[in-house]
Design a protein around this motif. Structure first.
Motif, PDB file in Angstrom:
ATOM      1  N   UNK A 369       0.752  -1.131   0.255  1.00  0.00           N
ATOM      2  CA  UNK A 369       0.003   0.023  -0.085  1.00  0.00           C
ATOM      3  C   UNK A 369       0.712   1.529  -0.017  1.00  0.00           C
ATOM      4  N   UNK A 370       2.066   1.159   0.214  1.00  0.00           N
ATOM      5  CA  UNK A 370       2.951   2.273   0.145  1.00  0.00           C
ATOM      6  C   UNK A 370       3.967   2.212  -1.058  1.00  0.00           C
ATOM      7  N   UNK A 371       4.057   1.281  -1.671  1.00  0.00           N
ATOM      8  CA  UNK A 371       4.959   1.130  -2.785  1.00  0.00           C
ATOM      9  C   UNK A 371       4.465   1.970  -4.002  1.00  0.00           C
ATOM     10  N   UNK A 372       3.190   2.067  -4.243  1.00  0.00           N
ATOM     11  CA  UNK A 372       2.873   2.746  -5.290  1.00  0.00           C
ATOM     12  C   UNK A 372       3.204   4.175  -5.215  1.00  0.00           C
ATOM     13  N   UNK A 373       3.088   5.131  -4.191  1.00  0.00           N
ATOM     14  CA  UNK A 373       3.223   6.260  -3.866  1.00  0.00           C
ATOM     15  C   UNK A 373       4.898   6.331  -3.776  1.00  0.00           C
ATOM     16  N   UNK A 374       5.605   5.467  -3.120  1.00  0.00           N
ATOM     17  CA  UNK A 374       7.091   5.503  -2.980  1.00  0.00           C
ATOM     18  C   UNK A 374       7.489   5.732  -4.434  1.00  0.00           C
ATOM     19  N   UNK A 375       7.305   4.871  -5.434  1.00  0.00           N
ATOM     20  CA  UNK A 375       7.590   4.755  -6.597  1.00  0.00           C
ATOM     21  C   UNK A 375       7.363   5.864  -7.825  1.00  0.00           C
ATOM     22  N   UNK A 376       5.909   6.006  -7.753  1.00  0.00           N
ATOM     23  CA  UNK A 376       5.478   7.164  -8.790  1.00  0.00           C
ATOM     24  C   UNK A 376       5.203   8.459  -7.973  1.00  0.00           C
ATOM     25  N   UNK A 391       4.705  14.351  -3.129  1.00  0.00           N
ATOM     26  CA  UNK A 391       6.062  13.942  -3.133  1.00  0.00           C
ATOM     27  C   UNK A 391       6.258  13.520  -4.526  1.00  0.00           C
ATOM     28  N   UNK A 392       7.466  13.643  -4.851  1.00  0.00           N
ATOM     29  CA  UNK A 392       8.132  13.409  -6.265  1.00  0.00           C
ATOM     30  C   UNK A 392       7.941  11.854  -6.634  1.00  0.00           C
ATOM     31  N   UNK A 393       8.307  10.948  -5.679  1.00  0.00           N
ATOM     32  CA  UNK A 393       8.512   9.419  -6.010  1.00  0.00           C
ATOM     33  C   UNK A 393       9.908   9.249  -6.309  1.00  0.00           C
ATOM     34  N   UNK A 394      10.208   7.909  -6.354  1.00  0.00           N
ATOM     35  CA  UNK A 394      11.661   7.489  -6.900  1.00  0.00           C
ATOM     36  C   UNK A 394      11.977   7.678  -8.123  1.00  0.00           C
ATOM     37  N   UNK A 395      10.822   7.381  -9.047  1.00  0.00           N
ATOM     38  CA  UNK A 395      11.198   7.464 -10.618  1.00  0.00           C
ATOM     39  C   UNK A 395      11.531   9.017 -10.931  1.00  0.00           C
ATOM     40  N   UNK A 396      10.973  10.095 -10.339  1.00  0.00           N
ATOM     41  CA  UNK A 396      11.297  11.272 -10.489  1.00  0.00           C
ATOM     42  C   UNK A 396      12.681  11.570  -9.902  1.00  0.00           C
ATOM     43  N   UNK A 397      12.906  11.201  -8.879  1.00  0.00           N
ATOM     44  CA  UNK A 397      14.166  11.401  -8.275  1.00  0.00           C
ATOM     45  C   UNK A 397      15.509  10.755  -8.863  1.00  0.00           C
ATOM     46  N   UNK A 399      15.549  10.894 -12.142  1.00  0.00           N
ATOM     47  CA  UNK A 399      15.700  11.423 -13.551  1.00  0.00           C
ATOM     48  C   UNK A 399      17.138  11.943 -13.620  1.00  0.00           C
ATOM     49  N   UNK A 400      17.486  11.536 -14.782  1.00  0.00           N
ATOM     50  CA  UNK A 400      18.860  11.715 -15.290  1.00  0.00           C
ATOM     51  C   UNK A 400      19.960  11.048 -14.414  1.00  0.00           C
ATOM     52  N   UNK A 401      19.560   9.846 -13.810  1.00  0.00           N
ATOM     53  CA  UNK A 401      20.735   9.087 -13.280  1.00  0.00           C
ATOM     54  C   UNK A 401      20.109   7.409 -13.346  1.00  0.00           C
ATOM     55  N   UNK A 402      20.005   6.685 -12.458  1.00  0.00           N
ATOM     56  CA  UNK A 402      19.762   5.352 -12.452  1.00  0.00           C
ATOM     57  C   UNK A 402      18.802   4.913 -11.422  1.00  0.00           C
ATOM     58  N   UNK A 403      17.681   4.235 -11.804  1.00  0.00           N
ATOM     59  CA  UNK A 403      16.715   3.577 -10.719  1.00  0.00           C
ATOM     60  C   UNK A 403      16.998   2.289 -10.613  1.00  0.00           C
ATOM     61  N   UNK A 404      17.367   1.808  -9.568  1.00  0.00           N
ATOM     62  CA  UNK A 404      17.486   0.298  -9.153  1.00  0.00           C
ATOM     63  C   UNK A 404      16.242  -0.261  -8.241  1.00  0.00           C
ATOM     64  N   UNK A 405      15.689  -1.026  -8.900  1.00  0.00           N
ATOM     65  CA  UNK A 405      14.604  -1.803  -8.194  1.00  0.00           C
ATOM     66  C   UNK A 405      14.924  -3.282  -8.234  1.00  0.00           C
ATOM     67  N   UNK A 406      15.117  -3.527  -6.622  1.00  0.00           N
ATOM     68  CA  UNK A 406      15.474  -4.861  -5.941  1.00  0.00           C
ATOM     69  C   UNK A 406      14.317  -5.630  -5.845  1.00  0.00           C
ATOM     70  N   UNK A 407      14.440  -6.738  -5.972  1.00  0.00           N
ATOM     71  CA  UNK A 407      13.111  -7.765  -5.897  1.00  0.00           C
ATOM     72  C   UNK A 407      11.995  -7.282  -6.413  1.00  0.00           C
ATOM     73  N   UNK A 408      12.337  -7.000  -8.051  1.00  0.00           N
ATOM     74  CA  UNK A 408      11.371  -6.489  -8.879  1.00  0.00           C
ATOM     75  C   UNK A 408       9.930  -7.427  -8.934  1.00  0.00           C
ATOM     76  N   UNK A 409      10.088  -8.635  -8.666  1.00  0.00           N
ATOM     77  CA  UNK A 409       9.346  -9.904  -9.116  1.00  0.00           C
ATOM     78  C   UNK A 409       8.250  -9.508  -7.736  1.00  0.00           C
ATOM     79  N   UNK A 429       3.023   9.614 -13.955  1.00  0.00           N
ATOM     80  CA  UNK A 429       1.854  10.530 -13.471  1.00  0.00           C
ATOM     81  C   UNK A 429       1.952  10.026 -11.857  1.00  0.00           C
ATOM     82  N   UNK A 430       1.727  10.900 -10.973  1.00  0.00           N
ATOM     83  CA  UNK A 430       1.862  10.889  -9.709  1.00  0.00           C
ATOM     84  C   UNK A 430       0.516  10.232  -9.219  1.00  0.00           C
ATOM     85  N   UNK A 431       0.565   9.423  -8.295  1.00  0.00           N
ATOM     86  CA  UNK A 431      -0.547   8.926  -7.572  1.00  0.00           C
ATOM     87  C   UNK A 431      -1.720  10.161  -7.285  1.00  0.00           C
ATOM     88  N   UNK A 432      -2.925  10.090  -7.698  1.00  0.00           N
ATOM     89  CA  UNK A 432      -3.742  11.282  -7.313  1.00  0.00           C
ATOM     90  C   UNK A 432      -3.923  12.499  -8.185  1.00  0.00           C
TER      91      UNK A 432
END
Length: 609
Positions: A369-376, A391-397, A399-409, A429-432
């Protein structure tokens, strides 16, 4: 006349001659009078002199915003109770400035005649003996009535004041009830003020507990970045959470002060859920630099971990070096504890450099329930408790670098669709929210189990699988690169600043183990050995005996089949803490910052003894 009552004649005699019959006056009033005379307070004046300008008063109120928010409802109740009485209710800060004043209009009007208004400083040094100033001076509740006031201006007033204390027992401010009718002032009002102040203190204690929960929640969100070295502190600079890596880099513990840390931390404020108040701070803890042990690696690729000498791992580094020259998507596989994030960060820094953002999140460690807002990210007011600015989310953060998604499964099916859209459209697109933002980043993912099997059983989307499975790197388990174990041991000792004097025989003991938890388990064992033997060098036999007691290859309880990845990680942390403290649950709970009752419940849940 009974002791404690003061007459106008006694006051005049003291003011003119300095003579005072202390048997006929309250001890605290007498002490205050002497202090006022010593400080040169004008007994014939006593009107408020030092008053804040509107801007400075507003700043004071901002500094005391939480106190005001808690106290005002109680002040309103008191004002309603005494609506037919000639009284005012005041809230004063710890410096003696009146923050809020409310009550009966006639009493308020009379208060202005002596400048007894919001923004005025009402201490003993400013206006002489008075309930507010004397309560601040002594730290005790008090009533000051009529001629007990040192200065003439207040002698027609009766006042009762009580300190309001914070969770540490320090004075936050003063609550006061005052009336310009000294002759009709009732002593029982002191009990009313003390009760209201106690109720405010109780509310303050609740607020502090809520803030600590919010800070721990912030720390848990930060733990989505594996192997991150950081601390979270409360508003007083007391450490409420210290990540495992930070503990390895600092001689500090939970409850300590950030002022005692051996470095000056660049702190980031942590805000309350409504975004209106700073409730604490977050800061990264510098990681001890260590030179790689074993054989070096020539070329443009720089691996941030231990290279060692095994040909198996050299082949992995060759693949990593090739892909680091490009910007293609990488998927890293390997068992838990093999160093997937270290590899991802090394690829990132070799391509984009240290200044570009590297944003990591463990999808299995963050609740769904927190992952969506953390990511987007999320838009302002997207949900209850959201920050008002969003809040911007990890994807926006990233921007211009690398996004590492561990345990993506572990990403839920609905979120897989949203992530696929981001990768296809290169916008988020951010949540909401309804506004999209273009983003450009390199994606590196990791998993400790085959994603192909998840695609086959329908738990992972096939189209997303092909999006992320562009270039694969498999990290071998430690049992497939045993020749690197001595280099790993040397590295860990060097990183922690521990002296190293092990024999070849001692190193061989650890080379023979199964290491089902891989490098992470090896480092846990090394840490436990250091705690056990400190500066003493253990013998090969002592090392073997310790490993037999603690290693997962011997007496570990089989994992509960129904555990999720996040639960298995939590269980691993509990087991590690127990091993490090010789099975002492109280010390393990303290290290993890978990209340003992919760710790014991978790032990029962995971069948740990």
């Amino acid at each position: 006349m009974i002791a404690g009552q003061v007459t106008k004649e006694q006051w005049k005699r003291f003011v003119q001659e300095g003579a005072l019959d202390t048997s006929r006056i309250s001890r605290r009033i007498a002490a205050s009078w002497y202090e006022c005379r010593k400080n040169g307070v004008d007994p014939y004046n006593g009107k408020g002199i030092l008053r804040l300008e509107s801007g400075d008063l507003q700043k004071k109120r901002e500094e005391n915003k939480r106190l005001i928010e808690i106290a005002v409802p109680f002040m309103k109740k008191l004002a309603q109770m005494y609506a037919q009485s000639n009284m005012i209710i005041l809230l004063i800060d710890r410096d003696g400035y009146v923050l809020k004043l409310m009550g009966q209009d006639k009493a308020r009007a009379l208060a202005t005649h002596i400048n007894f208004t919001e923004g005025v400083k009402w201490t003993e040094k400013e206006v002489g003996t008075n309930a507010i100033g004397t309560a601040l001076s002594t730290g005790e509740a008090i009533t000051v009535n009529g001629p007990e006031h040192f200065s003439l201006a207040s002698q027609s007033w009766g006042c009762s004041a009580s300190p309001i204390r914070d969770e540490k027992g320090d004075v936050l401010g003063i609550l006061d009830i005052s009336s310009p009718s000294a002759a009709g002032y009732h002593e029982h009002l002191l009990g009313t003020v003390v009760s209201a102040a106690y109720a405010i203190e109780h509310k303050w204690q609740q607020l502090i507990k809520e803030e600590e929960i919010a800070l721990m929640h912030h720390a848990l969100e930060c733990l989505g970045k594996q192997e991150t070295s950081f601390f979270v502190a409360d508003r007083h600079g007391r450490i409420v959470y210290l990540s495992p890596q930070a503990k390895a880099n600092l001689n500090a513990s939970r409850g300590g002060s950030i002022d005692d840390l051996p470095f000056s931390a660049a702190k980031t404020p942590v805000y309350s859920s409504d975004g209106g108040q700073v409730i604490g701070s977050y800061a990264a803890v510098p990681v001890k630099e260590a030179k790689p042990c074993g054989t070096g690696w020539a070329g443009t690729f720089s691996f941030k971990g231990v290279i060692g000498t095994s040909s198996t791992f050299k082949e992995v580094l060759e693949k990593a070096e090739k892909v680091s020259r490009t910007n293609v998507t990488v998927h890293i596989t390997g068992e838990t504890g093999t160093g997937k994030e270290v590899m991802a960060r090394s690829i990132h820094e070799s391509h984009a450099g240290r200044n570009a953002p590297f944003i990591a999140i463990n999808c299995g460690a963050v609740p769904a329930n927190l992952l969506e807002s953390e990511l987007f990210g999320y838009a302002p007011g997207a949900f209850t408790g959201a920050k008002k600015e969003g809040a911007p989310g990890k994807i926006v953060q990233a921007d211009g670098g690398t996004l590492f998604l561990d345990e993506i499964g572990e990403i839920p099916a609905a979120m897989q669709v949203a992530l696929l859209r981001v990768l296809q459209e290169k916008e988020v697109t951010p949540v909401g929210g309804d506004k999209t933002r273009p983003v450009k980043f390199r994606l590196i993912t990791a998993s400790n189990r085959p994603l192909g099997e998840q695609v086959q059983n329908g738990t992972f989307r096939e189209d997303l699988y092909y999006r992320i499975y562009v270039y694969a790197i498999h990290l071998p388990p430690l049992r497939r690169r045993r020749e690197d174990i001595p280099a790993l041991i040397h590295y860990y000792f060097h990183q922690n600043g521990w002296p190293f004097s092990w024999t070849e025989k001692s190193l061989q003991v650890l080379q023979r183990q199964k290491w089902e938890g891989n490098i992470r388990e090896l480092f846990n064992v090394l840490e436990g050995l250091y705690v056990e033997f400190q500066e003493e060098t253990p013998t090969a036999r002592q090392i073997e005996a310790y490993v037999q007691q603690t290693s997962s290859g011997h007496e570990e309880t089989p994992p509960v089949p129904s555990l999720s990845v996040r639960e298995q990680m939590e269980k691993d942390y509990l087991e590690k803490a127990l091993r490090q403290h010789g099975g002492k649950a109280s010390l393990a709970a303290e290290q993890l910052g978990i209340p003992r009752s919760s710790f014991y419940r978790k032990l029962a849940k995971y069948q740990l003894s």
